[in-house]
Design a protein around this motif. Structure first.
Motif, PDB file in Angstrom:
ATOM      1  N   ASP A  91       0.721  -1.230  -0.001  1.00 57.73           N
ATOM      2  CA  ASP A  91       0.048   0.080  -0.054  1.00 57.73           C
ATOM      3  C   ASP A  91       0.830   1.301  -0.085  1.00 57.73           C
ATOM      4  OD1 ASP A  91      -2.116  -1.981   0.529  1.00 57.73           O
ATOM      5  OD2 ASP A  91      -1.774  -1.521   2.841  1.00 57.73           O
ATOM      6  N   VAL A 112      -6.086   2.014  -6.766  1.00 58.45           N
ATOM      7  CA  VAL A 112      -6.002   3.145  -5.664  1.00 58.45           C
ATOM      8  C   VAL A 112      -6.947   2.620  -4.646  1.00 58.45           C
ATOM      9  CG1 VAL A 112      -6.712   5.420  -4.717  1.00 58.45           C
ATOM     10  CG2 VAL A 112      -5.568   5.123  -7.010  1.00 58.45           C
ATOM     11  N   GLY A 114      -8.973   3.674  -0.948  1.00 57.25           N
ATOM     12  CA  GLY A 114      -9.254   4.411  -0.003  1.00 57.25           C
ATOM     13  C   GLY A 114      -9.196   3.848   1.380  1.00 57.25           C
ATOM     14  N   THR A 165      -1.443  -0.135   5.590  1.00 56.15           N
ATOM     15  CA  THR A 165      -2.671   0.646   5.755  1.00 56.15           C
ATOM     16  C   THR A 165      -2.205   1.654   6.908  1.00 56.15           C
ATOM     17  OG1 THR A 165      -3.885  -1.188   4.957  1.00 56.15           O
ATOM     18  CG2 THR A 165      -4.872   0.488   6.332  1.00 56.15           C
ATOM     19  N   ALA A 206      -9.120  -0.735   4.596  1.00 49.83           N
ATOM     20  CA  ALA A 206      -9.618  -0.200   3.181  1.00 49.83           C
ATOM     21  C   ALA A 206     -10.977  -0.405   2.841  1.00 49.83           C
ATOM     22  CB  ALA A 206      -8.640  -1.354   2.665  1.00 49.83           C
ATOM     23  N   SER A 226     -15.521   6.968  -2.981  1.00 54.42           N
ATOM     24  CA  SER A 226     -14.507   6.775  -4.171  1.00 54.42           C
ATOM     25  C   SER A 226     -14.341   8.182  -4.697  1.00 54.42           C
ATOM     26  CB  SER A 226     -14.909   5.813  -5.080  1.00 54.42           C
ATOM     27  OG  SER A 226     -14.878   4.470  -4.588  1.00 54.42           O
ATOM     28  N   VAL A 229     -12.061  10.346  -2.919  1.00 54.05           N
ATOM     29  CA  VAL A 229     -10.802  10.178  -2.724  1.00 54.05           C
ATOM     30  C   VAL A 229     -10.333  10.397  -4.377  1.00 54.05           C
ATOM     31  CG1 VAL A 229      -9.104   8.064  -3.424  1.00 54.05           C
ATOM     32  CG2 VAL A 229     -11.070   7.761  -1.533  1.00 54.05           C
ATOM     33  N   ASN A 232      -9.015  13.750  -3.938  1.00 58.91           N
ATOM     34  CA  ASN A 232      -8.425  14.256  -2.708  1.00 58.91           C
ATOM     35  C   ASN A 232      -9.231  14.921  -1.609  1.00 58.91           C
ATOM     36  OD1 ASN A 232      -5.705  13.740  -1.123  1.00 58.91           O
ATOM     37  ND2 ASN A 232      -5.574  15.668  -1.351  1.00 58.91           N
ATOM     38  N   TRP A 234     -11.082  13.292   0.355  1.00 60.58           N
ATOM     39  CA  TRP A 234     -10.960  12.346   1.343  1.00 60.58           C
ATOM     40  C   TRP A 234      -9.439  12.155   1.273  1.00 60.58           C
ATOM     41  CZ3 TRP A 234     -13.614  10.533   5.372  1.00 60.58           C
ATOM     42  CH2 TRP A 234     -13.032   9.448   5.888  1.00 60.58           C
ATOM     43  N   TRP A 237      -6.115   7.723   1.394  1.00 57.78           N
ATOM     44  CA  TRP A 237      -5.612   6.933   0.315  1.00 57.78           C
ATOM     45  C   TRP A 237      -4.251   6.656   0.009  1.00 57.78           C
ATOM     46  CZ3 TRP A 237      -3.839   8.299  -4.333  1.00 57.78           C
ATOM     47  CH2 TRP A 237      -3.369   9.597  -4.628  1.00 57.78           C
ATOM     48  N   SER A 238      -3.999   5.538  -0.735  1.00 54.65           N
ATOM     49  CA  SER A 238      -2.757   5.228  -1.404  1.00 54.65           C
ATOM     50  C   SER A 238      -2.814   4.468  -2.567  1.00 54.65           C
ATOM     51  CB  SER A 238      -1.891   4.325  -0.678  1.00 54.65           C
ATOM     52  OG  SER A 238      -2.765   3.051  -0.100  1.00 54.65           O
ATOM     53  N   TYR A 274     -12.272  -0.799  -4.862  1.00 56.43           N
ATOM     54  CA  TYR A 274     -11.154  -0.234  -5.227  1.00 56.43           C
ATOM     55  C   TYR A 274     -11.604   0.893  -6.329  1.00 56.43           C
ATOM     56  CZ  TYR A 274      -9.022  -4.239  -3.276  1.00 56.43           C
ATOM     57  OH  TYR A 274      -8.499  -5.324  -2.551  1.00 56.43           O
TER      58      TYR A 274
END
Length: 295
Positions: A91, A112, A114, A165, A206, A226, A229, A232, A234, A237-238, A274
């Motif tokens: 992650d 990606v 969240g 995470t 996740a 989503s 995310v 951005n 939210w 996230w990664s 995802y």
């Protein structure tokens, strides 16, 4: 703002190189020719996607065996760096993991994810400020009634130190601070079950592990979705990375390419919660710098 340049994945580059080394297009496209064994270890956040993709991919490639295990991002990065596994799922960027030489492994971003704080539903809390959330994990707030919820002790369930995470969560909610010592769990799946069954519990998961039997929290009235995310709004996230030691071999390149394909990006990835990289309106580097994408 800047123009987003087209990026050819390493997996795709490997296929092109192999095609130029004597493989005809017919043999390259013949899935029955793909054989061997791929071992994949690491992120439990990415594990459901890779497991399901592997299941469908192996059904069309009977000579190929793909083994997928969790263990955390730190384990994935460490083991792929030594060559102990074919792929290390993570992650986080390799540059964020101490003891890993990022120059010796190759990054393949496949999605990606969240990450959302979650609580047991009996807490009666659905929204916290970022400061309130930080104070819970720092041990400063210990009862939900202090936050407008039930008169119930807060039970913090953290992730293990090798968890990607946790790294993502801490960097956003607890920058330059250390969470209080508490029980730790290695797996998103284990955390999901514990939060649902433990009165007063709080942790983070996740998006792919969010279920109806737990309550995902909004932060400062921003919902963990989503769409948030992608812009951005939210901020927790990664990217989901699949690292290989050097360029992947033919079978591995084909499998990674399969996960990066439109079929999976527009299908399985969204089905499992995802986010497709192509849907992102921003991008992030290993230092956490956010930059808008002008598509």
């Amino acid at each position: 703002m800047r123009k987003k340049t087209a990026i050819i994945s390493i997996a795709a580059m490997s296929l092109l190189l192999l095609a130029g080394c004597g493989k005809s297009s017919s043999s390259s496209d013949d899935s029955s020719k793909i054989s061997g064994k791929i071992t994949i270890v690491g992120s439990t956040a990415l594990q459901p996607l890779v497991e399901q993709a592997a299941e469908t991919y192996q059904a069309d490639n009977s000579g190929l065996t793909i083994g997928v295990q969790g263990g955390g991002s730190g384990t994935g990065l460490s083991q792929v760096s030594t060559g102990a596994v074919t792929v290390g799922n993570s992650d986080i960027f390799a540059e964020q993991k101490d003891g890993v030489d990022a120059k010796k492994i190759v990054d393949h971003k496949v999605a990606v994810v969240g990450i959302a704080p979650v609580v047991n539903k009996d807490t009666k809390v659905t929204n916290l400020s970022k400061a309130q959330l930080a104070n819970i994990f720092l041990g400063k707030t210990t009862n939900w009634k202090e936050l407008g919820g039930a008169d119930q002790a807060i039970v913090v369930i953290n992730r293990a130190s090798g968890s990607g995470t946790r790294t993502v969560f801490d960097s956003s909610i607890l920058p330059n601070k250390t969470a209080k010592q508490t029980q730790e769990q290695d797996s998103n799946g284990t955390v999901q079950k514990m939060v649902s069954s433990t009165p007063g519990a709080i942790s983070y998961l996740a998006f792919s592990y969010l279920k109806d039997n737990i309550q995902a929290l909004s932060i400062d009235n921003v919902k963990p979705t989503s769409k948030n995310v992608e812009t951005n709004n939210w901020k927790i996230w990664s990217y989901e990375h699949m690292y290989t030691k050097g360029s992947p071999n033919y079978a591995t390149a084909k499998f990674i390419g399969y996960i990066q394909s439109d079929k999976i990006q527009n299908g399985l990835i969204k089905k499992l919660g995802y986010i497709s990289i192509s849907d992102m309106k921003v991008e992030k580097d290993a230092k956490g710098t956010i930059e808008e994408i002008n598509k």
